[in-house]
Design a protein around this motif. Sequence first.
Motif, PDB file in Angstrom:
ATOM      1  N   ILE A   1      47.209  34.992  47.243  1.00 52.56           N
ATOM      2  CA  ILE A   1      47.405  34.024  45.454  1.00 52.56           C
ATOM      3  C   ILE A   1      47.736  32.995  45.680  1.00 52.56           C
ATOM      4  CG2 ILE A   1      48.224  34.720  43.035  1.00 52.56           C
ATOM      5  CD1 ILE A   1      47.875  38.003  43.545  1.00 52.56           C
TER       6      ILE A   1
ATOM      7  N   GLU B   1      46.164  31.286  36.458  1.00 53.04           N
ATOM      8  CA  GLU B   1      46.398  32.846  36.751  1.00 53.04           C
ATOM      9  C   GLU B   1      45.616  32.781  37.974  1.00 53.04           C
ATOM     10  OE1 GLU B   1      45.154  36.058  34.449  1.00 53.04           O
ATOM     11  OE2 GLU B   1      46.183  34.648  33.440  1.00 53.04           O
TER      12      GLU B   1
ATOM     13  N   ILE C   1      43.651  35.890  40.041  1.00 58.22           N
ATOM     14  CA  ILE C   1      43.387  37.866  40.944  1.00 58.22           C
ATOM     15  C   ILE C   1      42.726  38.630  41.828  1.00 58.22           C
ATOM     16  CG2 ILE C   1      41.896  39.895  39.717  1.00 58.22           C
ATOM     17  CD1 ILE C   1      41.784  38.827  37.666  1.00 58.22           C
ATOM     18  N   LYS C   2      43.223  39.281  42.810  1.00 58.97           N
ATOM     19  CA  LYS C   2      42.779  39.530  44.045  1.00 58.97           C
ATOM     20  C   LYS C   2      42.302  40.321  44.166  1.00 58.97           C
ATOM     21  CE  LYS C   2      45.065  39.579  48.948  1.00 58.97           C
ATOM     22  NZ  LYS C   2      46.021  40.008  49.341  1.00 58.97           N
ATOM     23  N   LEU C   3      41.061  41.103  44.942  1.00 57.43           N
ATOM     24  CA  LEU C   3      40.597  41.516  44.793  1.00 57.43           C
ATOM     25  C   LEU C   3      40.106  41.994  46.625  1.00 57.43           C
ATOM     26  CD1 LEU C   3      38.982  41.885  41.861  1.00 57.43           C
ATOM     27  CD2 LEU C   3      40.491  43.602  42.312  1.00 57.43           C
TER      28      LEU C   3
ATOM     29  N   PRO D   1      47.399  48.082  42.908  1.00 57.51           N
ATOM     30  CA  PRO D   1      47.066  47.909  41.451  1.00 57.51           C
ATOM     31  C   PRO D   1      48.417  47.837  40.375  1.00 57.51           C
ATOM     32  CG  PRO D   1      45.661  49.516  41.479  1.00 57.51           C
ATOM     33  CD  PRO D   1      46.221  49.313  42.642  1.00 57.51           C
TER      34      PRO D   1
ATOM     35  N   ILE E   1      39.099  34.076  41.229  1.00 56.25           N
ATOM     36  CA  ILE E   1      39.171  35.597  41.342  1.00 56.25           C
ATOM     37  C   ILE E   1      38.822  36.240  42.831  1.00 56.25           C
ATOM     38  CG2 ILE E   1      38.127  37.629  41.201  1.00 56.25           C
ATOM     39  CD1 ILE E   1      37.211  36.453  38.375  1.00 56.25           C
TER      40      ILE E   1
ATOM     41  N   GLY F   1      40.665  47.090  41.515  1.00 56.47           N
ATOM     42  CA  GLY F   1      41.894  47.045  40.506  1.00 56.47           C
ATOM     43  C   GLY F   1      42.057  47.371  38.729  1.00 56.47           C
TER      44      GLY F   1
ATOM     45  N   ASP G   1      41.529  43.099  35.192  1.00 57.69           N
ATOM     46  CA  ASP G   1      40.761  42.530  35.730  1.00 57.69           C
ATOM     47  C   ASP G   1      39.391  42.617  36.012  1.00 57.69           C
ATOM     48  OD1 ASP G   1      43.701  41.388  36.103  1.00 57.69           O
ATOM     49  OD2 ASP G   1      43.964  42.286  38.009  1.00 57.69           O
TER      50      ASP G   1
ATOM     51  N   LYS H   1      37.043  40.625  33.847  1.00 56.80           N
ATOM     52  CA  LYS H   1      37.268  39.341  34.354  1.00 56.80           C
ATOM     53  C   LYS H   1      36.325  38.826  35.040  1.00 56.80           C
ATOM     54  CE  LYS H   1      40.208  34.738  34.842  1.00 56.80           C
ATOM     55  NZ  LYS H   1      40.663  34.378  35.221  1.00 56.80           N
TER      56      LYS H   1
END
Length: 365
Positions: free
Chosen positions: A22, A33, A35-37, A43, A329, A348, A352, A355
């Motif tokens: 991130i 902002e 988002i780490k997937l 999560p 992302i 997650g 998230d 988005k």
Amino acid sequence: MSQITPRPSLRKISSYIPGKSIESVRREFGLKEVIKLASNENPLGASPKAISVYRKASKDCFLYPEGSSPELRKALAKFHKAPQESILIGNGSDEIIRLFCEAFLDENQEALTSQYAFIRFRQQSMMMGARIIEVPMKNWKLDLEAMAGALSERTRLIFIPNPNNPTGTYNSQKELEKFIRHLPPAAILILDEAYYHYARLEKDYPDSIPLWALRLPNVAVLRTFSKAYGLAGLRVGYVVSNPEIVGWLDRIRMPFNVSLPAQRTCIAALQDARFVSKGVSLNLKEKMFLEKAFSRLGFEVVSSACNFIFAKSPIPGKELFQKLLKRGIIIRPLDEYGLPFYVRTSIGRRPDHLKLLRSLESILK
Ligand SMILES: Cc1ncc(COP(=O)(O)O)c(C=O)c1O
């Protein structure tokens, strides 16, 4: 030119490519902002009970830990109804994969695994100069019949990730029972069960510790605190196997491989079964949601028994990864596995995912 020469086997391997962090994406793209997937982390974070133990234990960080993590081994022995000598704690299950290779592989020997199996098996086996045999998959699953056919008198280690990362597929108890009948006495079968807590929802998924690790002389089961327990940053994994095998690994383990706060926190995490089942239920719900949404967007989704989705993307995986990065992302392209059109997305939380789906819609339209 420098005169420095590494061991020849090192020339054949490259550094592990971890999921992008991130922080690095924030820096690179100036985003707030992100988002780490990308690394199949939890999560929900970690159990509040475990975090409270971690805070208290942090005041003892000036002390060396007890090297063999005896209290954590004792707790795990009770948990698995196993003798303490059959358990070894590692700095992540990653360390234990490495210890197996260092302890049992040499040049002219073989490690057997599958095509598209978790990449660390290949890297660590090749580091020892051993030959790694990767048997083709069948429908994205490990083909255990073909793997049995590839066993030889040179086979020392067999790596079966169950379920596998990155494909998310698993092999049933029956398939494994059949394979185990072919297991040569000089080879060790390593069942890597990093995603055990998610996969055990499947009816035919084996309870491998009581079935095999505690009964057979040459089966080892790897588990980790990184996924369902939400403690990836603490780096703790363990193996359950025959005490003789555990003893060889212990000889070459780093003297203080797991920190004291990590040892104590994992004991608390182990006891918070509610936290684990909450995460597993959330994962199941979100997995069904994401699988459907991905299919609608034109991805070919492979059914997953894990906390991630593995799918063929309508555009090259790296291109999709780059476009999502700009939107804050992080997912995982799979070029390093030789799968340029495939991606892996961790499961997650719903906001998230919404988005992610909005971004995918606009990228793919
Ligand atoms: C199949 C598999 N095995 C092992 C690991 C390593 O886990 P850790 O070193 O965090 O215990 C991972 C991590 O993603 C994995 O996917």
